[in-house]
Structure formats: C-alpha cells, structure tokens
Design a protein around this motif. Structure first.
Motif, short mmCIF file in Angstrom:
data_model
loop_
_atom_site.label_atom_id
_atom_site.label_comp_id
_atom_site.label_asym_id
_atom_site.label_seq_id
_atom_site.Cartn_x
_atom_site.Cartn_y
_atom_site.Cartn_z
N ASP A 64 -0.16 -8.60 5.11
CA ASP A 64 -0.27 -9.20 3.79
C ASP A 64 -0.51 -8.14 2.72
O ASP A 64 -0.01 -8.23 1.61
CB ASP A 64 -1.41 -10.23 3.79
CG ASP A 64 -1.44 -11.04 2.50
OD1 ASP A 64 -0.40 -11.63 2.14
OD2 ASP A 64 -2.50 -11.08 1.84
N ILE A 65 -1.30 -7.10 3.07
CA ILE A 65 -1.59 -6.00 2.14
C ILE A 65 -1.45 -4.69 2.88
O ILE A 65 -1.91 -4.55 4.01
CB ILE A 65 -3.02 -6.11 1.56
CG1 ILE A 65 -3.19 -7.41 0.77
CG2 ILE A 65 -3.33 -4.92 0.66
CD1 ILE A 65 -4.61 -7.65 0.29
N ALA A 66 -0.80 -3.72 2.26
CA ALA A 66 -0.67 -2.38 2.82
C ALA A 66 -1.05 -1.36 1.76
O ALA A 66 -0.56 -1.42 0.63
CB ALA A 66 0.74 -2.12 3.32
N LYS A 67 -1.93 -0.44 2.12
CA LYS A 67 -2.30 0.66 1.24
C LYS A 67 -1.76 1.96 1.82
O LYS A 67 -2.08 2.30 2.97
CB LYS A 67 -3.82 0.74 1.07
CG LYS A 67 -4.42 -0.46 0.33
CD LYS A 67 -5.93 -0.31 0.18
CE LYS A 67 -6.54 -1.49 -0.57
NZ LYS A 67 -6.13 -1.52 -1.99
N ILE A 68 -0.94 2.65 1.05
CA ILE A 68 -0.34 3.90 1.49
C ILE A 68 -1.07 5.05 0.80
O ILE A 68 -1.11 5.12 -0.43
CB ILE A 68 1.17 3.94 1.18
CG1 ILE A 68 1.89 2.84 1.98
CG2 ILE A 68 1.75 5.31 1.51
CD1 ILE A 68 3.39 2.81 1.77
N TYR A 69 -1.63 5.95 1.60
CA TYR A 69 -2.38 7.10 1.09
C TYR A 69 -1.52 8.35 1.22
O TYR A 69 -1.04 8.67 2.31
CB TYR A 69 -3.66 7.29 1.90
CG TYR A 69 -4.65 6.16 1.79
CD1 TYR A 69 -5.83 6.32 1.04
CD2 TYR A 69 -4.43 4.94 2.42
CE1 TYR A 69 -6.76 5.27 0.93
CE2 TYR A 69 -5.35 3.89 2.31
CZ TYR A 69 -6.50 4.07 1.58
OH TYR A 69 -7.41 3.03 1.47
N THR A 70 -1.31 9.05 0.12
CA THR A 70 -0.51 10.28 0.15
C THR A 70 -1.40 11.48 0.46
O THR A 70 -2.62 11.44 0.30
CB THR A 70 0.22 10.51 -1.18
OG1 THR A 70 -0.74 10.52 -2.24
CG2 THR A 70 1.23 9.41 -1.45
#
Length: 202
Positions: A64-70
C-alpha cells in the motif's frame, strides 16, 4: 530469542545455485502507484502510495505504501520499505534461475538494494515453488544466494515444510495402462437371513 539458521540439510528451501543472480543489476521501476511525493536527489526519501508495484528484473514488491531511500552520494536506491494493511499485506516475489517462483508476505518488507537482501517482519511467510515454505516473526532472505535466516522474535516459533522429491510413476506392464485391481466382494454376514431358494429346499 530463538534463532534458527535455515541453511542446514541441503540449504533447506533455496540452494545458492538456484537463486537469482542478476536481478540486483537491473534498474528499479515503480510500475504503479496512486500518488507520489519526493524528488530524485541523493540522501532523500520518495513516498509512493496506493496499490504500489515495484519491480527489478523478476523481483516484484507490492504494498500500500513504499518508501524509496536513495544513497548518500548519488541517486541510486539504497533500500526500500514496503508496508500495507491487515487485509492486503506487503508481498514480494522472484523467479529463480531454474524458473521456480518464490513468494513472501509479511507486515513489513525491507529490501536492501545494496546487498540484495529482503527482510520480512511480522508474521512472515516465504514459499519456494517445488521446495517448501518457512514461517516466523522475521525472515531474512538473500535474493542472490537463497540463504535464509528465521527468527521467532521471542514469541511463537519458526516452522518449515520440506516437500518430498517427486518420483516418476513406474511404466505400465506390456505397454498397457496400469489399472487398479477390482475391489474384493465382501463376504456375506453370518447373521444374514437365508435366501429364499435355500429356505425352500428344507
């Protein structure tokens, strides 16, 4: 805390020779999301919400939610955190080099893109096609080697199921298809009444 290495007995579910070797070298695509906020800069977080689908080669992350960290030094992906709801938990899947599908579900998925490691926490479940499955409070799965570690988290237990090797059926005799033997007729009950023919002879 109970900690169980799932490497023993033939590497259990997944053998290194069968794990996917090249997915981590593929680009990461956000295939679908209902909304997005963030920007493509080093050391930032981009948030995707609503039926999120991310893929990298054969691997898929769904939630439902995805957080992508660079990464701190550039815009490459360092790691991804996927969450969901009790009705629709985060999901991961990947096809190994032999064409077998691995699937996993948990309350949260943490994917370390640098090392190719997926960490499933919260009633985690991983299934490997034609091999078996594992359950635990936390399952750590290396998407490149197939090495997996399970933890109970101090409550419950780690469980595994191993599927037997499928043996081929023996060839039919004389080229004719094998047919099961006819069931034997049950013997008459001693208490059964005599038939009409036997009664008339007395």
């Amino acid at each position: 805390m109970l900690r169980l290495s799932l490497l023993a007995t033939g590497l259990l579910l997944l053998q290194p020779a069968m794990a996917r070797q090249d997915d981590r070298n593929q680009p990461i695509h956000v295939v679908h999301a209902d909304s997005f906020d963030g920007y493509n800069q080093p050391n930032t977080i981009s948030t995707f919400k609503g039926s999120v689908l991310i893929n990298q080669g054969t691997m898929k992350l769904i939630g439902d939610i995805a957080k992508i960290y660079t990464a701190k030094e550039d815009t490459s992906v360092d790691h991804i955190v996927v969450t969901g709801t009790p009705q629709k938990r985060p999901h991961i899947e990947q096809i190994d080099d032999n064409g077998n599908l691995m699937t996993g579900d948990a309350d949260q998925l943490y994917y370390d893109n640098v090392n190719g490691v997926a960490i499933l926490t919260g009633t985690a479940y991983v299934h490997q096609q034609n091999k078996g499955d594992a359950r635990g409070a936390k399952l750590t799965y290396n998407t490149q080697t197939g090495y997996m570690v399970g933890e109970s988290g101090g409550a419950g237990q780690v469980t595994m199921t191993f599927l037997p090797k499928q043996k081929p059926l023996p060839p039919p005799k004389h080229g004719a298809p094998a047919t099961p033997p006819a069931p034997a007729k049950p013997a008459p009950s001693p208490s059964a009444p005599a038939s009409a023919s036997s009664a008339s002879k007395e």
